[in-house]
Design an enzyme around this catalytic site. Structure first.
Site, short mmCIF file in Angstrom:
data_model
loop_
_atom_site.label_atom_id
_atom_site.label_comp_id
_atom_site.label_asym_id
_atom_site.label_seq_id
_atom_site.Cartn_x
_atom_site.Cartn_y
_atom_site.Cartn_z
CB SER A 189 -22.38 -19.40 10.37
OG SER A 189 -23.01 -18.31 10.62
CE LYS B 283 -23.63 -22.27 6.95
NZ LYS B 283 -22.97 -20.76 6.63
CE LYS C 241 -26.63 -19.59 10.55
NZ LYS C 241 -25.56 -18.90 10.95
CB SER D 251 -24.51 -17.95 6.73
OG SER D 251 -23.87 -18.58 7.87
#
Length: 267
Positions: A71, A219, A74, A114
């Site tokens: 992820s 993140k 993203k 997320s």
């Protein structure tokens, strides 16, 4: 009295357990060492890097190794959507959590929670759709000279979303220029009022957010192929640092490992 009692016990140990005072002291020091060692997380990540404010790598392991990034993808998704200059207040027709949400809220859900569906919806409603969005992600990676990075989808669920610690330093640096991303990176929770007495809480996947650190970018990522991943740029006592961590043992190990690296004293 206390000292005498301690000396008495030492004499007893020497007499009955037939160990020397030297061995007793060594054993005690070893026990103390193990207690301290157990309190510090071991870095299980296969690849990691620590940089200074300029992006210079201060320390790292396997920084050029190509790995699935889950992820962390993203961050690039959010940048492409923001680059597209589409209205952030536009309400997307498709529902998520039984609500029609704005493009801005979907970006926040993708960064903070997320949320895979939020990331996919952002690309689905990008000009040209999902395929055009992913193509733009790869084009931007090329512009940023992320030569060992490939994006296959906007969520990171596909193991073919790959990069290196060195490339992700560039990604984080680029992401730090977007106010929407930096603001979302510092949200420890998104709350919606469902009805008069009920709230929906969406917590940040980085549990360090909201605990005294000032993040610029944050993140996390995890799929089985990638292991625990996290990238973050934050203020520390040593100045701004970027930490890239890929292939940690699991989602529980990635956070303490990243925190340890971010606060590591490097001579």
């Amino acid at each position: 009295m206390g000292t005498s009692l301690l000396q008495f016990h030492i004499r007893i140990l020497i007499k009955f357990y037939k160990i020397s005072l030297k061995k007793y002291i060594i054993a005690s020091l070893l026990a103390l060492y193990h207690i301290v060692a157990l309190s510090q997380p071991e870095v299980t990540a296969h690849a990691w890097a620590i940089t200074d404010a300029t992006g210079k790598i201060l320390e790292g392991t396997n920084t050029s190794e190509i790995r699935s990034i889950a992820s962390i993808t993203k961050l690039m998704t959010a940048m492409i959507i923001l680059d597209g200059n589409q209205s952030l207040t536009e309400i997307i027709p498709k529902k998520l959590y039984n609500k029609k949400l704005t493009r801005l809220t979907l970006i926040e859900l993708a960064i903070v929670k997320s949320d895979n569906t939020a990331a996919k919806m952002l690309c689905d409603y990008y000009p040209g759709g999902n395929s055009a969005c992913v193509a733009a992600m790869n084009a931007k990676a090329e512009t940023l000279q992320m030569s060992n990075t490939v994006f296959s989808d906007p969520t990171g669920l596909l193991q073919t979303n790959v990069s290196t610690a060195e490339d992700l330093i560039k990604l984080v640096s680029a992401a730090s220029k977007y106010n929407i991303i930096t603001e979302a990176s510092n949200k420890n929770i998104i709350r919606w009022l469902i009805n008069k007495n009920k709230w929906a809480d969406f917590r940040n996947t980085n549990s360090l957010v909201g605990k005294g650190y000032h993040f610029i970018v944050s993140k996390t990522g995890f799929i089985t192929k990638s292991g625990g991943c996290i990238v973050m740029m934050l203020d520390t006592v040593y100045g701004v640092r970027t930490v890239i961590l890929l292939g940690s043992k699991n989602t529980k190990t990635r956070i303490p490992e990243a925190e340890l690296l971010s606060q590591k004293k490097i001579s």
